[in-house]
Write a protein that holds these residues in place. Structure first.
Motif, short mmCIF file in Angstrom:
data_model
loop_
_atom_site.label_atom_id
_atom_site.label_comp_id
_atom_site.label_asym_id
_atom_site.label_seq_id
_atom_site.Cartn_x
_atom_site.Cartn_y
_atom_site.Cartn_z
N ASP A 70 0.87 -1.33 -0.06
CA ASP A 70 -0.12 -0.05 -0.06
C ASP A 70 0.86 1.28 0.13
N ASN A 71 0.37 2.51 0.14
CA ASN A 71 1.24 3.43 0.15
C ASN A 71 2.27 3.90 -0.56
N LEU A 72 2.04 3.43 -2.02
CA LEU A 72 2.83 3.80 -2.95
C LEU A 72 2.47 4.87 -3.93
N THR A 73 3.48 5.48 -4.59
CA THR A 73 3.02 6.50 -5.58
C THR A 73 3.32 6.35 -6.90
N VAL A 74 2.43 6.76 -7.95
CA VAL A 74 2.77 6.44 -9.46
C VAL A 74 4.13 7.62 -9.71
N SER A 75 5.27 7.22 -9.50
CA SER A 75 6.38 8.20 -9.39
C SER A 75 6.99 8.38 -10.73
N SER A 76 6.70 7.43 -11.65
CA SER A 76 6.79 7.73 -13.25
C SER A 76 5.66 7.20 -14.03
N LEU A 77 5.26 7.92 -15.05
CA LEU A 77 4.48 7.32 -16.03
C LEU A 77 4.67 7.51 -17.37
N ARG A 78 5.07 6.58 -18.42
CA ARG A 78 5.36 6.80 -19.60
C ARG A 78 4.59 6.15 -20.63
N ARG A 79 4.19 6.99 -21.62
CA ARG A 79 3.78 6.26 -23.10
C ARG A 79 4.63 6.26 -24.03
N PHE A 80 5.12 5.13 -24.48
CA PHE A 80 6.40 5.00 -25.43
C PHE A 80 7.42 5.59 -24.62
N LYS A 81 8.30 6.44 -24.97
CA LYS A 81 9.37 6.89 -24.75
C LYS A 81 9.14 8.21 -23.93
N ASP A 82 7.75 8.65 -24.04
CA ASP A 82 7.58 10.12 -23.33
C ASP A 82 7.03 10.14 -22.04
N ASP A 83 7.30 11.15 -21.32
CA ASP A 83 6.62 11.10 -19.92
C ASP A 83 5.04 11.37 -20.35
N ALA A 84 4.14 10.84 -19.41
CA ALA A 84 2.66 11.17 -19.73
C ALA A 84 2.06 11.54 -18.19
N THR A 85 1.14 12.64 -18.25
CA THR A 85 0.62 12.74 -16.99
C THR A 85 -0.43 11.94 -16.59
N GLU A 86 -1.14 11.54 -17.65
CA GLU A 86 -2.10 10.44 -17.52
C GLU A 86 -2.28 9.52 -18.75
N VAL A 87 -2.73 8.32 -18.11
CA VAL A 87 -2.78 7.37 -19.35
C VAL A 87 -4.41 6.61 -19.32
N ARG A 88 -5.08 6.70 -20.25
CA ARG A 88 -6.54 6.35 -20.20
C ARG A 88 -6.68 4.70 -20.53
N GLU A 89 -7.87 4.37 -19.93
CA GLU A 89 -8.38 2.91 -19.97
C GLU A 89 -8.17 2.52 -21.61
N GLY A 90 -7.35 1.14 -21.65
CA GLY A 90 -7.43 0.74 -22.84
C GLY A 90 -6.03 1.00 -23.47
N PHE A 91 -5.11 1.83 -22.99
CA PHE A 91 -3.98 2.18 -23.39
C PHE A 91 -2.90 1.19 -22.76
#
Ligand SMILES: Nc1nc2c(ncn2[C@@H]2O[C@H](COP(=O)(O)OP(=O)(O)OP(=O)(O)O)[C@@H](O)[C@H]2O)c(=O)[nH]1
Length: 613
Positions: free
Chosen positions: A564-585
């Motif tokens: 528990d108690n984790l944080t989404v510290s990095s999020l990437r779509r392909f090689k790029d940083d993303a702020t959010e990624v939607r369902e199905g991706f």
């Protein structure tokens, strides 16, 4: 007619006129029926001391209070009654038109096998099928379609018995929660080396609540340390007194493993059926029954196993089953053999429906396809409305507590699911020790290890307003959907004392929930990458909602919370940083935690302030 003012509001009085509302209706529905303005009913309720909004679903008591105040005779109808009325409008009576005495023929008993985990339910169902292999039609091979029928000799006659092939009371409870009555007799399996266990009693309670006679199969008598008489003695305490002890319940010693005692058990089932039940049905009418199990088959489309309860089902019949309809294209029995007709108590797989019905849905043969379609469509429309009303109907923990305070509810029923048996037991013990005086009681309906399943949710529904506690576990997807639809309250905890504190505070009327957890998104781990300096990154597919960078997260493996108690510290779509990624991706997610495995689920959530009611 005089319209006196109530609390300063003018509303036409009913003068004893009868009106009907479905369970879970709102003040707005009420207003519709009597041609009043919803806002004026809200004001009257306020005057009567209850604050409800116009569209909120209210309980029957509140509706009755309002009806009494306005001098209406209110009938609150259940969904089952509503469905009966819908069918009546098509001139169909479900479950009633059995014809004259002379039209009735004997039908086989329908049996469900229940009992504690590992006491041998599955083994017994297999053994019973096996003893009957000789009777199988040529060319057939065992098909697990959710139920099967066997023949047993009884007093020189060949008699059939139908077994529901899903062991446990899960199926039983699920169907009962939907108002379907399928089982005639329950076989309660108790392992002779282990004796009566919590789930034995639970299963027994279910059978007794449904007024279904019980035959006890004392299993594993081949094992060392088996003590069949102890089982008899133990069950006496629960009102099941063996015949040899002067009671009326049949106990049969069996070994599902060696196949001993099976014939005696079948005999006992038939004896019980003959002594306690008058199982007859009209086989000459249009068929009616219940769907036991259904799924979508890639090649064959929707496939449903139905149990014919009366009448005879034939290939070519137009049927409606829950919200599905269609024409019976083909029927298969439990040996996979194609058949043309099926009479009472016979389970058959039906092909040709337009959709997959739910277990427990009734099926009815109707005169033509058009009628089948109309009934199905009306049911679907009604269900949508009911679902909307219902999601607000069941009470949350907070509401239950407030009702307890007012003395309206004096028992809090809990279902506890946890990650390991130690914690489940510890939590149950601790909760049961909470002392808040005599007025309120805590009762644990069910506790077990593992993810929260549909069964748990169904149990909460069947036992009206039980609350589910998930200790380091999460609901399965279908269970979550069902809980949402049915409005069942699920509480998650990961620290025992927190659970105890919250429930204790609540029982003492001090619960002031201000924040609630709102699930944002879930992602399924497909791959795990090692990234220097950052650690392991999950290659994941977003399954629901949206994964947002920096949101709170937890890691779930097989339905159990790993961290528990984790944080989404990095999020990437392909090689790029993303702020959010939607369902199905697909995306790469880093949560600052290295023990990530394929098939894990990353769940992200947010703490939101709870709107005050
Ligand atoms: N010795 C012996 N073992 C048995 C007998 N019946 C079942 N078992 C064993 O007990 C274990 C549990 O049997 P199952 O049939 O899976 O029990 P169940 O009640 O269906 O269990 P769940 O599906 O987990 O609730 C298995 O290892 C069986 O082989 C029996 O008559 N004698």
């Amino acid at each position: 007619m005089q319209a006196p003012a109530i609390g300063g509001v003018q509303v036409q009085r009913g003068n004893g006129q009868t009106i009907r509302l479905s369970r879970g209706a709102s003040l707005s529905d009420f207003a519709d029926k009597i041609g009043a303005n919803p806002a004026s009913l809200v004001q009257i309720m306020l005057h009567l001391g209850e604050m409800v909004t116009a569209t909120q679903s209210v309980n029957e008591e509140t509706l009755q209070l309002l009806a009494a105040e306005l001098d209406y005779n209110l009938l609150v109808v259940s969904p089952e009654e509503e469905d009966r009325e819908l069918l009546e409008s098509f001139d169909i009576e479900f479950g009633e038109d059995e014809g004259d005495e002379g039209d009735l023929v004997a039908r086989p008993p329908v049996v469900t096998v229940m009992g504690h985990v590992d006491h041998g339910k599955t083994k017994l169902l297999d053994a019973i099928r096996h003893t009957n292999e000789v009777a199988r039609e040529a060319g057939g091979i065992t098909q697990h379609i959710g139920a099967y029928q066997i023949a047993a000799e009884h007093e020189g006659e060949d008699r059939k018995i139908t077994f529901i092939d899903t062991p446990g009371h899960e199926a039983f409870t699920a169907m009962r929660a939907r108002g379907a009555k399928v089982t005639d007799i329950a076989v309660l399996v108790v392992a002779a080396d282990d004796g009566v266990k919590p789930q034995t009693i639970e299963a027994l309670n279910h059978a007794q609540a449904a007024e279904v006679p019980v035959v006890v199969a004392v299993n594993k008598v081949d094992k060392e340390g088996a003590d069949p008489n102890k089982v008899r003695a133990q069950l006496t305490e629960y009102g099941l007194v063996a015949e040899e002890y002067g009671g009326s319940t049949l106990f049969v010693d069996i070994s599902a493993k060696n196949g001993t005692g099976i014939d005696d058990l079948l005999e006992a089932i038939l004896l019980t059926a003959d002594a306690e039940l008058d199982l007859r049905a009209n086989d000459a009418m249009d068929a009616q029954g219940v769907a036991i199990e259904a799924h979508l088959d890639r090649g064959r489309g929707p496939v449903a196993t139905v149990l014919v309860q009366r009448g005879t089902l034939r290939v070519g019949d137009s049927i409606v089953c829950g919200e599905a309809f269609g024409r019976v294209r083909a029927m298969l029995d439990d040996n996979g053999v194609s058949i043309d007709e099926a009479g009472p108590s016979r389970p058959v797989q039906v092909l040709g429906l337009t959709a997959v019905p739910g277990a427990g849905d009734n099926f009815i043969v109707v005169t033509d396809d058009r009628m089948a379609r109309q009934i199905a469509q009306q049911r679907a429309a009604r269900k949508r409305t009911a679902d909307m009303a219902r999601s607000g109907r069941r009470r949350t923990l907070e509401e239950l507590f407030s009702e307890m305070e007012k003395g309206q509810v004096d028992e809090l029923k809990l279902i506890i699911k946890g990650d390991v048996s130690g914690s489940v037991e510890a939590l149950e013990d601790a909760l049961l020790k909470i002392d808040v005086g005599d007025e309120v009681r805590l009762r644990v309906l069910h506790r077990a290890v593992g993810a929260i399943t549909e069964y748990d949710v169904n149990l909460a529904v069947a036992d009206d307003n039980a609350v589910i506690i998930g200790f380091n576990v999460r609901p399965e997807v279908r269970a979550r959907d069902l809980a949402e639809r049915e409005g069942v309250d699920i509480r998650y905890y990961s620290v025992i004392y927190q659970a105890i504190e919250e429930i204790e505070a609540a029982l003492k009327g001090m619960l002031k929930p201000e924040f609630e957890e709102v699930q944002m998104g879930t992602a399924e781990v497909r791959e795990v990458f090692k990234v220097p300096k950052i650690g392991n990154i999950a290659g994941a597919l977003v399954r629901s909602g949206t994964i947002v960078r920096n949101s709170k997260a937890r890691l779930i493996r097989n339905g159990v919370v790993i961290s528990d108690n984790l944080t989404v510290s990095s999020l990437r779509r392909f090689k790029d940083d993303a702020t959010e990624v939607r369902e199905g991706f697909e995306c790469g997610i880093g949560v600052g935690y290295s023990d990530i495995k394929i098939d894990d689920v990353i769940e992200t959530f947010e703490m939101r302030e709870k709107p005050r009611v």
